[in-house]
Design an enzyme around this catalytic site. Structure first.
Site, PDB file in Angstrom:
ATOM      1  N   GLU A 136      46.997 -23.731 -31.763  1.00  0.00           N
ATOM      2  CA  GLU A 136      45.943 -22.717 -31.728  1.00  0.00           C
ATOM      3  C   GLU A 136      46.578 -21.340 -31.805  1.00  0.00           C
ATOM      4  O   GLU A 136      47.599 -21.106 -31.152  1.00  0.00           O
ATOM      5  CB  GLU A 136      45.153 -22.823 -30.407  1.00  0.00           C
ATOM      6  CG  GLU A 136      44.569 -24.193 -30.159  1.00  0.00           C
ATOM      7  CD  GLU A 136      44.086 -24.353 -28.705  1.00  0.00           C
ATOM      8  OE1 GLU A 136      43.757 -23.340 -28.062  1.00  0.00           O
ATOM      9  OE2 GLU A 136      44.071 -25.497 -28.232  1.00  0.00           O
ATOM     10  N   LYS A 182      47.625 -17.840 -30.859  1.00  0.00           N
ATOM     11  CA  LYS A 182      47.714 -17.249 -29.523  1.00  0.00           C
ATOM     12  C   LYS A 182      47.057 -15.876 -29.587  1.00  0.00           C
ATOM     13  O   LYS A 182      47.610 -14.925 -30.152  1.00  0.00           O
ATOM     14  CB  LYS A 182      49.178 -17.144 -29.108  1.00  0.00           C
ATOM     15  CG  LYS A 182      49.387 -16.611 -27.710  1.00  0.00           C
ATOM     16  CD  LYS A 182      50.843 -16.784 -27.329  1.00  0.00           C
ATOM     17  CE  LYS A 182      51.237 -16.157 -26.026  1.00  0.00           C
ATOM     18  NZ  LYS A 182      50.520 -15.012 -25.555  1.00  0.00           N
ATOM     19  N   ASP A 215      45.813 -12.288 -28.797  1.00  0.00           N
ATOM     20  CA  ASP A 215      46.503 -11.230 -28.076  1.00  0.00           C
ATOM     21  C   ASP A 215      45.510 -10.348 -27.327  1.00  0.00           C
ATOM     22  O   ASP A 215      45.124  -9.273 -27.777  1.00  0.00           O
ATOM     23  CB  ASP A 215      47.325 -10.398 -29.070  1.00  0.00           C
ATOM     24  CG  ASP A 215      48.392  -9.596 -28.364  1.00  0.00           C
ATOM     25  OD1 ASP A 215      48.585  -9.805 -27.157  1.00  0.00           O
ATOM     26  OD2 ASP A 215      49.034  -8.765 -29.028  1.00  0.00           O
ATOM     27  N   TYR A 267      39.016 -21.316 -25.188  1.00  0.00           N
ATOM     28  CA  TYR A 267      40.041 -22.295 -25.562  1.00  0.00           C
ATOM     29  C   TYR A 267      40.420 -23.311 -24.490  1.00  0.00           C
ATOM     30  O   TYR A 267      41.306 -24.120 -24.702  1.00  0.00           O
ATOM     31  CB  TYR A 267      41.307 -21.611 -26.066  1.00  0.00           C
ATOM     32  CG  TYR A 267      41.894 -20.524 -25.178  1.00  0.00           C
ATOM     33  CD1 TYR A 267      42.349 -20.804 -23.910  1.00  0.00           C
ATOM     34  CD2 TYR A 267      42.014 -19.224 -25.655  1.00  0.00           C
ATOM     35  CE1 TYR A 267      42.899 -19.818 -23.117  1.00  0.00           C
ATOM     36  CE2 TYR A 267      42.572 -18.223 -24.868  1.00  0.00           C
ATOM     37  CZ  TYR A 267      43.012 -18.527 -23.599  1.00  0.00           C
ATOM     38  OH  TYR A 267      43.549 -17.559 -22.821  1.00  0.00           O
ATOM     39  N   LYS A 318      56.048 -17.583 -29.733  1.00  0.00           N
ATOM     40  CA  LYS A 318      55.734 -16.183 -30.076  1.00  0.00           C
ATOM     41  C   LYS A 318      56.378 -15.823 -31.408  1.00  0.00           C
ATOM     42  O   LYS A 318      57.564 -16.110 -31.626  1.00  0.00           O
ATOM     43  CB  LYS A 318      56.287 -15.248 -29.001  1.00  0.00           C
ATOM     44  CG  LYS A 318      55.731 -15.524 -27.607  1.00  0.00           C
ATOM     45  CD  LYS A 318      54.723 -14.509 -27.183  1.00  0.00           C
ATOM     46  CE  LYS A 318      55.378 -13.241 -26.728  1.00  0.00           C
ATOM     47  NZ  LYS A 318      54.463 -12.348 -26.048  1.00  0.00           N
ATOM     48  N   CYS A 367      68.779  24.388 -24.119  1.00  0.00           N
ATOM     49  CA  CYS A 367      67.418  23.860 -23.962  1.00  0.00           C
ATOM     50  C   CYS A 367      66.563  24.243 -25.166  1.00  0.00           C
ATOM     51  O   CYS A 367      66.535  25.413 -25.556  1.00  0.00           O
ATOM     52  CB  CYS A 367      66.791  24.404 -22.682  1.00  0.00           C
ATOM     53  SG  CYS A 367      65.075  23.925 -22.512  1.00  0.00           S
ATOM     54  N   CYS A 418      63.899  26.918 -23.646  1.00  0.00           N
ATOM     55  CA  CYS A 418      64.216  28.230 -23.071  1.00  0.00           C
ATOM     56  C   CYS A 418      65.638  28.676 -23.399  1.00  0.00           C
ATOM     57  O   CYS A 418      66.078  29.720 -22.953  1.00  0.00           O
ATOM     58  CB  CYS A 418      64.003  28.210 -21.559  1.00  0.00           C
ATOM     59  SG  CYS A 418      65.171  27.128 -20.726  1.00  0.00           S
ATOM     60  N   CYS A 460      68.066  20.630 -18.397  1.00  0.00           N
ATOM     61  CA  CYS A 460      67.897  22.080 -18.440  1.00  0.00           C
ATOM     62  C   CYS A 460      67.814  22.540 -16.991  1.00  0.00           C
ATOM     63  O   CYS A 460      66.929  22.107 -16.252  1.00  0.00           O
ATOM     64  CB  CYS A 460      66.610  22.445 -19.174  1.00  0.00           C
ATOM     65  SG  CYS A 460      66.164  24.181 -18.940  1.00  0.00           S
ATOM     66  N   CYS A 508      61.668  27.005 -16.885  1.00  0.00           N
ATOM     67  CA  CYS A 508      61.613  26.582 -18.287  1.00  0.00           C
ATOM     68  C   CYS A 508      60.158  26.247 -18.665  1.00  0.00           C
ATOM     69  O   CYS A 508      59.469  25.552 -17.919  1.00  0.00           O
ATOM     70  CB  CYS A 508      62.494  25.347 -18.468  1.00  0.00           C
ATOM     71  SG  CYS A 508      62.362  24.636 -20.096  1.00  0.00           S
TER      72      CYS A 508
END
Ligand code: IVH
Length: 661
Positions: free
Chosen positions: A108, A110, A112, A217, A306, A400, A403, A416, A421
């Site tokens: 069957e 699967k 999700d 199911y 899977k 950064c 800044c 930073c 900032c």
């Protein structure tokens, strides 16, 4: 007479909806359907006592809940072990053959989504629950009733539990995300998250709008219905009125047939209207299943194969560095958008410098993108054979990006060090509007960042002046008049929030949502809290040293006081609003003391209960104390109460008085 007509209408409508949603084969027109529906609705309004549990009018959702009730599954809701490749399929088959010489398997898709359990009594849906931890789940009956492919009444008047997957079709997922984006909300990462988020809404009217489906199911007690195989169970489920995967479910009796059919399902994956992430393999014969039995955790008679994570090629366009709340710098890969396992992705974290150097990832490279752990996109590797020209190697930034302050390295990460900032301001603004804080809907992280960069908002007080920019905002990409109006309404609405939301939203260090609530309840308004001393604060149950210090520090900072004054000017509510307050004779105007350990409630909860009934809780016993509530191992407060002749209530007596209200 009337009852008979209502019965008839329910029958017609349920049948029509079955034909439309489950069989995808309508037999009456929309107009006819609407006419029957309106007639039933009118009758139910006039004769509410005649309204039936399985009435299709229940599908629009009911009153919102405060929380979901917990339910215990009669048989635990297990799942299968996962396997990932052909060898593992072969060894599963070999294991089975040691016990069952000639097994037949059902294969069957699967689904999700998330599994759900539905209980029918005399053919009527009476309870629906999530899987939860397998033993206890949550009662989501109202929400599940809104799912059109869940029959409210079966074709047979039997008692039965049915299990299956609650999921969102690819179509509904795309639509839901378009809508969310238009409203500035973060899109769902994939259909499974969308389904899980939708079915756990406390307001079932929201679930009703999300268009979920249910694929049946599994029957936990198949022997009660004379069923001998899983294939028969699936047919029986279909007969009862459920949607089953009858076009894809199949059987196999040899390993080669099994692998061929699994590949077949894999090939169809993309063209299916719903997301699947593998194939569930079950031994078909129920007697064989019994023989195989269970390990301590999972059934031995089945397994979940899977599909391998989908890997998609795309071009790395840019590596963008972002700054987090703590100042941490993260490189992010921005690439041309691609569909991976059902969702559209265009960025992935590259974690840190070492990660980028190890992968030797360069802007302009063709990269392989996949989902790690099913949800989060990652760059699996670089397609070096496609790197045809010289590209500049990855180089970590030194300053950064927000800044320009020189970064400092701590272990594998760069930070930073600048407390002011702007990146941190953006993070604070994102926190201010977030759901547990001021809950201003319509602000995704990107919008807050864009608005900050465009200069519309610098501090939380600026949210309340956004209406000044209404015309400019409407010209922004992705914003229509409708979404701006909604956004402004949500901002306006947030002004009425109770104090604890604001306290949490301010981002005072160490003050989480729970602490904010304790502070709000104790001080009632922000002015009282601002005057609270360190000693006073640290005397409150659950407020420790660190929080007390952090709160007093916060209210001593000029910038913070400035912000609070600005928020006050904007008429932001700064009072504690308690919607659960209703005075009772036993508690109103009286003072109580708690001592010892209560078994059924925490002290925190008991305090809330008392205050909600109009009482006060004090930390020490005096002649003014109305009663002392005593738990296990009480302390000196108990002896003092005895010496002062103060009434003593044990926990049971306390709860009884509460429940009498
Ligand atoms: S049977 C004892 N059949 O995948 C296991 N599960 O591990 C009973 N799922 O958690 C479940 N499609 O949520 C079964 N056709 C299917 C399924 C299915 C999806 C999910 C289910 C379960 C997990 C299996």
């Amino acid at each position: 007479m009337i009852e008979a007509r209502m019965d008839e209408l329910i029958k017609i409508i349920n049948q029509a909806s079955y034909e439309y949603y489950v069989l995808d084969n309508p037999t009456i027109t929309d107009q006819e359907y609407d006419d029957y529906y309106m007639e039933l609705l009118a009758l139910e309004k006039k004769y509410p006592e005649l309204k039936r549990e399985d009435s299709p009018t229940n599908r629009v959702g009911g009153n919102a809940l405060d929380k979901f009730e917990k339910v215990t599954h009669e048989k635990p809701m297990l799942s299968f072990d996962d396997i990932f490749n052909e060898e593992e399929i072969i060894s599963f088959d070999e294991r089975i053959r040691k016990v069952i010489p000639n097994p037949v398997y059902t294969l069957e898709p699967k689904m999700d989504g998330l599994s759900g359990s539905l209980i029918y009594e005399k053919g009527v849906l009476v309870r629906a629950a999530t899987r939860g931890d397998g033993v206890t789940g949550e009662n989501i009956t109202l929400n599940v009733k809104t799912i059109k492919t869940v029959p409210l009444r079966l074709t047979k008047d039997i008692d039965i539990e049915v299990r299956g997957e609650i999921y969102m079709s690819k179509d509904s997922f795309e639509k839901a995300n378009l809508e969310r984006e238009a409203l500035g909300e973060a899109p769902f990462a994939n259909p499974r998250n969308a389904a899980a988020g939708s079915v756990r809404q406390l307001d079932s009217k929201i679930t009703a709008k999300r268009k979920l489906d249910f694929m049946a199911y599994f029957i936990p007690n198949p022997e009660d219905y004379g069923l001998k195989t899983q294939s028969e169970s699936l047919l029986f489920l279909k007969e009862l009125g459920f949607l089953t995967n009858d076009k894809l479910n199949t059987t196999a009796s040899s390993i080669s047939e099994m692998i061929k059919k699994i590949n077949n399902i894999h090939e169809k994956r993309k063209s299916l209207p719903f997301a699947i992430d593998g194939v569930v393999i079950k031994v078909d014969n129920l007697k064989d299943e019994e023989k195989l039995g269970y390990t301590t955790r999972v059934p031995r008679w089945g397994i979940a194969y899977k599909f391998p994570a989908e890997e998609v090629l795309t071009t790395l366009k840019e590596i963008k560095f972002t700054v987090g709340r703590t100042g941490k710098i993260t490189p992010n890969a921005l690439f041309s958008p691609v569909h991976v396992d059902g969702s559209l992705v265009s960025k992935a974290t590259l974690h840190n410098e070492d990660y980028c150097l190890e992968k030797d990832i360069r802007v302009g490279d063709i990269i392989v993108v996949r989902k790690a752990g099913d949800v989060i996109p990652e760059v699996a590797r670089v397609k070096f054979e496609r790197r045809t020209k010289e590209l500049p190697p990855f180089k970590m930034i030194t300053n950064c990006p927000m800044c320009n302050t020189l970064l400092v390295k701590k272990d594998a990460n760069y930070f930073c060090p600048n407390d002011h900032c702007p990146a941190r301001h953006i993070e604070n603004l994102i926190h201010y509007v977030s759901r547990d804080a001021m809950n201003i809907e319509g602000f995704g992280d990107n919008i807050v960042e864009d608005f900050y960069n465009m200069g519309y908002i610098k501090t939380p007080a600026d949210f309340y002046h956004l209406d000044k920019y209404k015309d400019e905002l409407m010209n922004l990409e992705g914003f229509g008049e409708r979404s701006i109006i909604k956004l402004l309404a949500s901002i306006e609405n947030s002004k009425k929030n109770s104090l604890e939301r604001l306290l949490f939203a301010l981002g005072i260090r160490h003050v989480g949502a729970k602490t904010a609530k304790i502070l709000a309840r104790n001080y009632k308004n922000i002015d009282n809290l601002m005057q609270a001393t360190y000693e006073e604060l640290s005397n409150i149950n659950d407020i420790g040293d660190i929080i007390a210090k952090s709160v007093t520090n916060y209210f001593h900072d000029k910038n913070n006081l400035n912000l609070i004054n600005k928020l006050k000017d904007n008429k932001i509510n700064m009072e504690y609003i308690n919607n659960n307050y209703h005075e009772s004779e036993e508690f109103a105007g009286k003072t109580f003391v708690l001592t010892g350990t209560l078994l059924n409630t925490t002290r925190e909860e008991a305090t809330t209960i008392i205050e909600n009934l109009g009482g006060k809780v004090s930390g020490s016993v005096s002649s003014k104390t109305s009663a002392v509530i005593v738990g296990e191992n009480p302390g000196s407060k108990y002896t003092k109460a005895l010496s002062l002749n103060i009434p003593i209530w044990n926990e049971e007596a306390f709860l009884q008085k509460v429940n009498n209200e």
